[in-house]
Design an enzyme around this catalytic site. Structure first.
Site, PDB file in Angstrom:
ATOM      1  N   TYR A 264      -8.361   0.757   0.792  1.00 17.81           N
ATOM      2  CA  TYR A 264      -9.082   1.269   1.967  1.00 17.81           C
ATOM      3  C   TYR A 264      -8.158   2.004   2.938  1.00 17.81           C
ATOM      4  CZ  TYR A 264      -7.006  -2.608   4.585  1.00 17.81           C
ATOM      5  OH  TYR A 264      -6.106  -3.454   5.173  1.00 17.81           O
TER       6      TYR A 264
ATOM      7  N   LEU B 269      -2.702   4.777   5.650  1.00 14.18           N
ATOM      8  CA  LEU B 269      -2.566   4.244   7.007  1.00 14.18           C
ATOM      9  C   LEU B 269      -2.678   2.724   6.920  1.00 14.18           C
ATOM     10  CD1 LEU B 269      -2.375   6.327   9.333  1.00 14.18           C
ATOM     11  CD2 LEU B 269      -4.705   5.750   9.951  1.00 14.18           C
ATOM     12  N   PRO B 270      -1.594   2.056   6.526  1.00 13.56           N
ATOM     13  CA  PRO B 270      -1.667   0.592   6.395  1.00 13.56           C
ATOM     14  C   PRO B 270      -1.985  -0.067   7.743  1.00 13.56           C
ATOM     15  CG  PRO B 270       0.306   1.443   5.320  1.00 13.56           C
ATOM     16  CD  PRO B 270      -0.287   2.569   6.103  1.00 13.56           C
ATOM     17  N   HIS B 271      -3.017  -0.898   7.762  1.00 15.58           N
ATOM     18  CA  HIS B 271      -3.390  -1.612   8.982  1.00 15.58           C
ATOM     19  C   HIS B 271      -4.265  -2.803   8.611  1.00 15.58           C
ATOM     20  CE1 HIS B 271      -6.847   0.904   8.056  1.00 15.58           C
ATOM     21  NE2 HIS B 271      -7.576   0.029   8.723  1.00 15.58           N
ATOM     22  N   ALA B 272      -4.305  -3.770   9.508  1.00 15.50           N
ATOM     23  CA  ALA B 272      -5.233  -4.894   9.382  1.00 15.50           C
ATOM     24  C   ALA B 272      -5.844  -5.100  10.773  1.00 15.50           C
ATOM     25  CB  ALA B 272      -4.509  -6.135   8.867  1.00 15.50           C
TER      26      ALA B 272
END
Length: 158
Positions: A57, A66-69
């Site tokens: 995702y 766009l690595p994010h959590a």
């Protein structure tokens, strides 16, 4: 918190890095933000487990991730990290390999919007088929190169 200021404050730029797989690539960005105190190690774990569950995702355009959590997954303060890779890596389920990663740690929904808008302005390219221009970041060799690219993009959109 602007994108450029965050990169300066967190010392969070790594260019032409080497990663053997997507986990390594994500770790480069999160390690810099853990070192600067912007995120807890849990945030890294949350990104990896989300990708394992949901698929890639974080791949928002060809060659760009766009690595994010979520903020509650271990964000201490809003921060960004920029990683470019020497050789692109593949995310399971994605056709296009990724070689530019912008790690995003947003502490609240509003606070990271300013930085995200700067990221968008830096990458935005109406003339390219993908809608983003990653070459200007790929060509950067130093943090100062990156700051110049950001300044130019923001000046153009001012």
């Amino acid at each position: 918190m602007g994108f450029k200021q965050s990169l300066i404050d967190n010392n969070s730029i790594q260019l032409h890095a080497n990663a053997t797989n997507w986990r390594d690539a994500i770790k480069i960005g999160t390690d810099m933000l853990i070192a600067s105190g912007a995120i807890k190690p849990d945030y890294h774990e949350a990104i990896v487990s989300s990708i394992e569950k949901l698929g890639p995702y974080i791949c928002i355009a060809p060659n760009l991730a766009l690595p994010h959590a979520r903020p509650e997954d271990g964000v201490i303060r809003t921060a960004f990290a920029l990683v470019t890779l020497e050789k692109p890596i593949i995310f399971d389920g994605e056709d296009e390999p990724v070689d530019v990663l912008i790690t995003l740690a947003g502490s609240s929904s509003d606070e990271h919007m300013e930085g995200l808008m700067e990221v968008t302005q830096v990458l935005d390219d109406e003339d390219s088929e993908t809608g983003v221009d990653l070459n200007k970041l790929r060509q950067c060799h130093t943090a100062d190169d990156v700051y110049r690219v950001i300044d130019e993009a923001l000046a153009k959109n001012a």
